[in-house]
Write a protein that holds these residues in place. Structure first.
Motif, PDB file in Angstrom:
ATOM      1  N   ALA A  86       0.802  -1.221   0.000  1.00 26.78           N
ATOM      2  CA  ALA A  86       0.000   0.000   0.000  1.00 26.78           C
ATOM      3  C   ALA A  86       0.835   1.272   0.000  1.00 26.78           C
ATOM      4  CB  ALA A  86      -0.936   0.006   1.206  1.00 26.78           C
ATOM      5  N   ALA A  87       2.153   1.144   0.159  1.00 28.84           N
ATOM      6  CA  ALA A  87       3.008   2.326   0.243  1.00 28.84           C
ATOM      7  C   ALA A  87       3.114   3.039  -1.098  1.00 28.84           C
ATOM      8  CB  ALA A  87       4.401   1.925   0.726  1.00 28.84           C
ATOM      9  N   ASP A  88       3.339   4.355  -1.030  1.00 25.50           N
ATOM     10  CA  ASP A  88       3.461   5.156  -2.252  1.00 25.50           C
ATOM     11  C   ASP A  88       4.777   4.918  -2.981  1.00 25.50           C
ATOM     12  OD1 ASP A  88       0.971   6.322  -1.871  1.00 25.50           O
ATOM     13  OD2 ASP A  88       1.782   7.990  -0.713  1.00 25.50           O
ATOM     14  N   THR A  89       5.765   4.412  -2.271  1.00 25.32           N
ATOM     15  CA  THR A  89       7.040   4.067  -2.902  1.00 25.32           C
ATOM     16  C   THR A  89       7.417   2.655  -2.485  1.00 25.32           C
ATOM     17  OG1 THR A  89       8.320   5.009  -1.059  1.00 25.32           O
ATOM     18  CG2 THR A  89       7.846   6.458  -2.940  1.00 25.32           C
ATOM     19  N   TRP A  90       8.045   1.934  -3.397  1.00 26.48           N
ATOM     20  CA  TRP A  90       8.518   0.584  -3.128  1.00 26.48           C
ATOM     21  C   TRP A  90      10.035   0.564  -3.163  1.00 26.48           C
ATOM     22  CZ3 TRP A  90       5.131  -3.131  -6.637  1.00 26.48           C
ATOM     23  CH2 TRP A  90       3.820  -3.162  -6.125  1.00 26.48           C
ATOM     24  N   PRO A  91      10.676  -0.414  -2.497  1.00 30.34           N
ATOM     25  CA  PRO A  91      12.137  -0.503  -2.497  1.00 30.34           C
ATOM     26  C   PRO A  91      12.713  -1.078  -3.793  1.00 30.34           C
ATOM     27  CG  PRO A  91      11.212  -2.274  -1.193  1.00 30.34           C
ATOM     28  CD  PRO A  91      10.069  -1.389  -1.571  1.00 30.34           C
ATOM     29  N   VAL A  92      11.868  -1.386  -4.760  1.00 32.18           N
ATOM     30  CA  VAL A  92      12.302  -1.861  -6.077  1.00 32.18           C
ATOM     31  C   VAL A  92      11.836  -0.854  -7.110  1.00 32.18           C
ATOM     32  CG1 VAL A  92      12.048  -3.675  -7.816  1.00 32.18           C
ATOM     33  CG2 VAL A  92      12.247  -4.290  -5.396  1.00 32.18           C
TER      34      VAL A  92
END
Length: 205
Positions: A86-92
């Motif tokens: 659900a986050a606006d940014t992903w670590p990939v």
């Protein structure tokens, strides 16, 4: 601690058969909500030319994935990462495909919305978002057991429940992902494949 989900053992090979038809030949595949890690190991072994990136939001799941990965010792299976769908940014930042198995019905709707939004951010043109699990289609369950399952999920958490495929399709389309195929699977489940479409361009001058 390594955990084993019987359902994952049963469905991993039918899912692999569909993935063999839709995944890119090479590159990185991001698995969102990898759970125990059984799928990650099975798919990384089945597709050695693909780099498999497992992820989860749950610390217990991440520990299980690490344990399965350590036993498998596959060179193309990456260490699991924390990822909140659900986050606006992903670590990939980029992936050739995004796969999510049995997640959206045991998470709030915002996680499904975040999943399609995140997939739209990281996928290339034509890249697939692959979802597996139970769905309602045009309001109908494909088996009484899935209606019962939906009711039990909603009793556990009112934000959970078997999702209406058309609602997922609408959210995906709003973010540039078009429905490519819906595959009937064992145990009254589906594999649903969306693909990122080419951005719209204006008329030529």
């Amino acid at each position: 601690m390594k955990e084993i989900a019987p359902a994952a053992e049963r469905n991993k090979e039918p899912i692999r058969e569909v993935l063999a038809e839709v995944l890119p030949a090479t590159g990185l595949v991001l698995e969102v909500a990898s759970g125990t890690g059984q799928h990650a190991v099975h798919f990384a072994a089945a597709f050695p030319q693909i780099v498999w990136q497992p992820s989860d939001v749950d610390a217990r799941a991440l520990a299980s994935i690490r344990a399965h990965a350590a036993d498998a010792a596959l060179p193309n299976l990456r260490e699991p990462i924390y990822l909140d769908a659900a986050a606006d940014t992903w670590p990939v930042a980029a992936a050739g495909a995004v796969v999510s198995i049995n997640m959206i019905h045991i998470a709030p709707w915002r996680c499904c919305v975040g999943l399609v939004a995140g997939a739209a951010r990281v996928l290339p043109e034509g890249g697939p978002l692959v979802l597996y699990g139970p769905f309602r289609v045009d309001g109908a369950f494909n088996a009484p057991s899935n209606a019962e399952f939906d009711a039990s999920l909603r009793r556990m958490d009112p934000e959970w429940g078997v999702r209406e495929l058309r609602d997922v399709e609408t959210e995906a389309a709003a973010r540039g992902l078009v429905l490519d195929r819906v595959v009937d699977m064992p145990a009254n489940n589906y594999t649903v494949v969306f693909r990122k479409r080419r951005p719209a361009t204006g008329p030529r001058p």
